[in-house]
Design a protein around this motif. Sequence first.
Motif, mmCIF file in Angstrom:
data_model
loop_
_atom_site.group_PDB
_atom_site.id
_atom_site.type_symbol
_atom_site.label_atom_id
_atom_site.label_comp_id
_atom_site.label_asym_id
_atom_site.label_seq_id
_atom_site.Cartn_x
_atom_site.Cartn_y
_atom_site.Cartn_z
ATOM 1 N N ALA A 263 2.388 9.454 -4.377
ATOM 2 C CA ALA A 263 2.334 9.987 -3.002
ATOM 3 C C ALA A 263 2.194 8.831 -2.005
ATOM 4 O O ALA A 263 2.840 8.824 -0.943
ATOM 5 C CB ALA A 263 1.173 10.968 -2.865
ATOM 6 N N MET A 264 1.370 7.853 -2.351
ATOM 7 C CA MET A 264 1.167 6.710 -1.442
ATOM 8 C C MET A 264 2.463 5.927 -1.259
ATOM 9 O O MET A 264 2.775 5.474 -0.149
ATOM 10 C CB MET A 264 0.050 5.804 -1.980
ATOM 11 C CG MET A 264 -1.332 6.431 -1.819
ATOM 12 S SD MET A 264 -2.608 5.561 -2.742
ATOM 13 C CE MET A 264 -2.676 4.005 -1.883
ATOM 14 N N ARG A 265 3.217 5.778 -2.344
ATOM 15 C CA ARG A 265 4.518 5.074 -2.212
ATOM 16 C C ARG A 265 5.427 5.843 -1.258
ATOM 17 O O ARG A 265 6.104 5.268 -0.421
ATOM 18 C CB ARG A 265 5.179 4.934 -3.589
ATOM 19 C CG ARG A 265 4.650 3.753 -4.386
ATOM 20 C CD ARG A 265 5.600 3.345 -5.511
ATOM 21 N NE ARG A 265 5.751 4.380 -6.523
ATOM 22 C CZ ARG A 265 4.896 4.587 -7.524
ATOM 23 N NH1 ARG A 265 3.822 3.832 -7.640
ATOM 24 N NH2 ARG A 265 5.109 5.544 -8.406
ATOM 25 N N GLU A 266 5.442 7.175 -1.396
ATOM 26 C CA GLU A 266 6.289 8.000 -0.521
ATOM 27 C C GLU A 266 5.858 7.860 0.940
ATOM 28 O O GLU A 266 6.674 8.001 1.854
ATOM 29 C CB GLU A 266 6.230 9.473 -0.943
ATOM 30 C CG GLU A 266 6.832 9.758 -2.303
ATOM 31 C CD GLU A 266 8.307 9.382 -2.383
ATOM 32 O OE1 GLU A 266 9.021 9.555 -1.383
ATOM 33 O OE2 GLU A 266 8.746 8.870 -3.436
ATOM 34 N N LEU A 267 4.560 7.607 1.138
ATOM 35 C CA LEU A 267 4.030 7.470 2.502
ATOM 36 C C LEU A 267 4.092 6.033 2.996
ATOM 37 O O LEU A 267 3.719 5.744 4.146
ATOM 38 C CB LEU A 267 2.565 7.942 2.532
ATOM 39 C CG LEU A 267 2.351 9.439 2.368
ATOM 40 C CD1 LEU A 267 0.940 9.735 1.876
ATOM 41 C CD2 LEU A 267 2.622 10.169 3.689
ATOM 42 N N GLY A 268 4.502 5.120 2.112
ATOM 43 C CA GLY A 268 4.545 3.706 2.489
ATOM 44 C C GLY A 268 3.160 3.109 2.621
ATOM 45 O O GLY A 268 2.954 2.164 3.391
ATOM 46 N N LEU A 269 2.198 3.655 1.880
ATOM 47 C CA LEU A 269 0.818 3.132 1.960
ATOM 48 C C LEU A 269 0.585 2.146 0.827
ATOM 49 O O LEU A 269 0.937 2.419 -0.322
ATOM 50 C CB LEU A 269 -0.197 4.268 1.800
ATOM 51 C CG LEU A 269 -0.258 5.329 2.898
ATOM 52 C CD1 LEU A 269 -1.262 6.406 2.500
ATOM 53 C CD2 LEU A 269 -0.670 4.695 4.214
ATOM 54 N N GLY A 270 -0.050 1.020 1.175
ATOM 55 C CA GLY A 270 -0.398 0.034 0.146
ATOM 56 C C GLY A 270 -1.701 0.414 -0.525
ATOM 57 O O GLY A 270 -2.438 1.283 -0.046
ATOM 58 N N ARG A 271 -1.990 -0.260 -1.629
ATOM 59 C CA ARG A 271 -3.252 -0.029 -2.337
ATOM 60 C C ARG A 271 -4.412 -0.563 -1.509
ATOM 61 O O ARG A 271 -4.310 -1.667 -0.974
ATOM 62 C CB ARG A 271 -3.176 -0.767 -3.679
ATOM 63 C CG ARG A 271 -3.859 -0.017 -4.775
ATOM 64 C CD ARG A 271 -3.751 -0.790 -6.062
ATOM 65 N NE ARG A 271 -4.909 -0.426 -6.851
ATOM 66 C CZ ARG A 271 -4.874 -0.239 -8.141
ATOM 67 N NH1 ARG A 271 -3.772 -0.395 -8.810
ATOM 68 N NH2 ARG A 271 -5.971 0.101 -8.784
#
Length: 273
Positions: A263-271
């Motif tokens: 989901a984070m990848r889809e949102l463009g969010l980094g770790r």
Amino acid sequence: MENRAQDGARQDELATLVRGLAAELGRQADRGVVRVAAPPRASAPAPPPAPRQAPPASGPAPDAGGGADPARVAENRRLALETADLVGLKAVVAACRACALCETRTQTVFADGPDGGTGKTRVLFIGEAPGQNEDEQGVPFVGRAGQLLTDIIEKGMGLSRREVSIANVLKCRPPDNRDPTPAEKALCTPFLDRQIELIDPEVLIPLGLHATQHLLDSTESMGRLRGRVHMRGGRKVVPTYHPAFLLRSPSMKKECWKDIQLAMRELGLGRPK
Ligand code: URA
């Protein structure tokens, strides 16, 4: 000819039984009652929809269970569609008396998020239904499962709980935390659909089998539905396990983390650091 027709009918009946059993095992696995390998995909056509009840001439809403009253579903849809913003929708939900859950609820549980769940966010988590703590406080996911969800959002995603929205398929608590009935879900769906439109998230994260199957209109198991991105009305759906299930089965947390990273990848969010 007749024998072939009878064979066909028997195969349909068998396929329906297998699908029902697979769906039940999936539900139980999701709740941690049993653990099963993902059932094979059923190839038979989908079963016919549940029978609909005619609207009563007057009197209280029909009891939960079985088919929802189509007139009440249509009325909830009309009310939801006529509502221009989330503040208004929250008020419509608070006034809803379409099913028997209104008799036993302390209050409706609309959402959590910016401005008490009436703001727009990029992510919307969707659970099944409020439990006792949520019914008392009027806020979704505030019990032990809620604390785990907060950890997933804050420690896992590096967001604050106020930056995301959290809601449920049902806005009222089913007594004794029983599963939502198809009728209750049908009556509450217009509110959830409108809530999704108005929050306008990029990614929906249904939590657990009930919410996932409901959002994706599927009878497949959680094992088959999670771990990938689905589309629903132009929005991405990334299902994961329900936090209550993760509390009972901590070894599955790593699978949930994979879903959250997706989901984070889809949102463009980094770790988070
Ligand atoms: N479980 C849910 O599905 N929703 C809540 O709000 C709390 C627990």
